[in-house]
Design a protein around this motif. Structure first.
Motif, mmCIF file in Angstrom:
data_model
loop_
_atom_site.group_PDB
_atom_site.id
_atom_site.type_symbol
_atom_site.label_atom_id
_atom_site.label_comp_id
_atom_site.label_asym_id
_atom_site.label_seq_id
_atom_site.Cartn_x
_atom_site.Cartn_y
_atom_site.Cartn_z
ATOM 1 N N THR A 68 34.686 39.101 44.921
ATOM 2 C CA THR A 68 33.752 38.096 44.420
ATOM 3 C C THR A 68 32.808 37.615 45.508
ATOM 4 O O THR A 68 31.673 37.224 45.221
ATOM 5 C CB THR A 68 34.519 36.912 43.814
ATOM 6 N N ARG A 98 38.559 34.084 37.199
ATOM 7 C CA ARG A 98 39.331 33.004 36.588
ATOM 8 C C ARG A 98 40.829 33.330 36.633
ATOM 9 O O ARG A 98 41.649 32.502 37.025
ATOM 10 C CB ARG A 98 38.894 32.802 35.127
ATOM 11 N N GLN A 99 41.175 34.546 36.223
ATOM 12 C CA GLN A 99 42.575 34.941 36.212
ATOM 13 C C GLN A 99 43.172 34.897 37.618
ATOM 14 O O GLN A 99 44.308 34.448 37.809
ATOM 15 C CB GLN A 99 42.714 36.346 35.630
ATOM 16 N N ALA A 114 32.799 28.283 34.636
ATOM 17 C CA ALA A 114 32.250 29.579 35.031
ATOM 18 C C ALA A 114 30.802 29.487 35.493
ATOM 19 O O ALA A 114 30.014 30.396 35.261
ATOM 20 C CB ALA A 114 32.391 30.599 33.914
ATOM 21 N N GLY A 126 27.657 38.067 35.948
ATOM 22 C CA GLY A 126 28.626 39.051 35.494
ATOM 23 C C GLY A 126 29.791 38.407 34.757
ATOM 24 O O GLY A 126 29.721 37.275 34.285
ATOM 25 N N ASP A 127 30.882 39.144 34.686
ATOM 26 C CA ASP A 127 32.066 38.708 33.949
ATOM 27 C C ASP A 127 32.937 37.810 34.827
ATOM 28 O O ASP A 127 33.476 38.272 35.836
ATOM 29 C CB ASP A 127 32.862 39.934 33.495
ATOM 30 N N PRO A 128 33.124 36.530 34.464
ATOM 31 C CA PRO A 128 33.930 35.639 35.299
ATOM 32 C C PRO A 128 35.428 35.763 35.054
ATOM 33 O O PRO A 128 36.222 35.155 35.774
ATOM 34 C CB PRO A 128 33.433 34.249 34.887
ATOM 35 N N ALA A 129 35.839 36.540 34.040
ATOM 36 C CA ALA A 129 37.260 36.582 33.657
ATOM 37 C C ALA A 129 38.185 37.015 34.794
ATOM 38 O O ALA A 129 39.237 36.385 35.004
ATOM 39 C CB ALA A 129 37.441 37.477 32.437
#
Length: 273
Positions: free
Chosen positions: A119, A62-63, A209, A56-59
């Motif tokens: 997560t 990360r943030q 990521a 999926g989207d790791p953004a």
């Protein structure tokens, strides 16, 4: 997720790895595992680890990881480590932590902690899709821990730690259950910071990521040195694990009640001394 399977030959026994490596500094090594794979023991066929892109989207993760303020801790080796724990923490009389409770990140960074918690569900699903047998075994082991002290309902992990550019010496995760951990890594303009598992001679590339999963209780492991290549460089890991002492926690309500009673008793004793 279906991963290509590769094998790795065991180079030494667990006892030999512990005697030779534990507590020592990891040298500068180049990655040997750079592509997505499920690694199995060449002789037994048992899974050793897997390594793959974050699903999926790791953004958001990360943030969240970059937003958490780090604290300095000193390991037994004498090395300082920039880290912060999340999830749940057990009692610790020495630190006057009188009850099991959410980590301070949950209070100081609630939005980031919500992402870290969410997560854990994503990583559980990843484990289930790649290694359902390991998932089932670890799930059974965690049956000793009340569900309210797991990061996800009926989940695999109670806690986690964010490490910032930490060159961790060789160690095993002795405070944890003998279950698998999952470690997403985020990096920018940083060389090194690879995960070395000497029993198998594997050096994981820890790409940006990507997720590394293995049994950190059983396998000796450590992190190679890092060098910043430009301004703003970073290398973070967010490790999800299950702490053994969480099995000794009562329900949240009972823990809070006991903590208040102990605090009152200590304050009364101090007032009367």
């Amino acid at each position: 997720m279906n991963l290509p399977e590769i094998t790795a030959k065991r180079l030494m026994s667990k006892a030999e790895a512990e005697d030779r490596y534990t507590g020592t500094v990891v040298p500068d090594l180049e990655p040997t595992l750079t592509d997505a794979a499920l690694v199995r023991d060449a002789d037994t066929g048992e899974p050793v680890m897997f390594y793959c892109p974050f699903p999926g989207d790791p953004a958001p993760l990360r943030q969240a990881v970059l937003s958490v303020k780090m604290g300095k801790t000193r390991r037994a080796s004498g090395m300082e480590n920039l880290s912060r724990t999340f999830g749940f923490s057990p009692k610790n009389v020495v630190m006057r932590r009188e009850s099991c409770r959410p980590s301070s990140v949950a209070l100081d960074h609630p939005q980031a902690h919500a992402v870290l918690t969410e997560t854990s569900k994503v990583l559980q699903d990843l484990m289930l899709s790649i290694l359902p047998d390991v998932y089932a075994r670890d799930h059974d082991i965690l049956g000793e821990v009340p569900d309210e002290w797991k990061m996800a309902d009926d989940g695999l992990w109670t806690s986690g730690v964010i490490n910032k550019a930490s060159q961790l010496p060789y160690h095993q995760d002795q405070a944890n259950f003998p279950t698998w951990s999952a470690m997403p890594t985020f990096r920018k303009s940083m060389s090194g910071g690879y995960l070395h598992v000497p029993e198998y001679g594997i050096v994981v590339g820890c790409r940006d990521a990507w997720v590394t999963a293995f049994n950190g209780f059983e396998l000796v492991h450590g992190v190679t040195p890092m060098v910043e290549l430009s301004k703003g460089a970073y290398r973070y890991s967010a490790v999800y694990y299950a702490m053994r002492r969480m099995k000794d926690c009562h329900t949240y309500a009972v823990e809070v009640g006991q903590a208040r009673r102990r605090r009152t008793e200590r304050e009364e004793a101090a007032a009367n001394s």
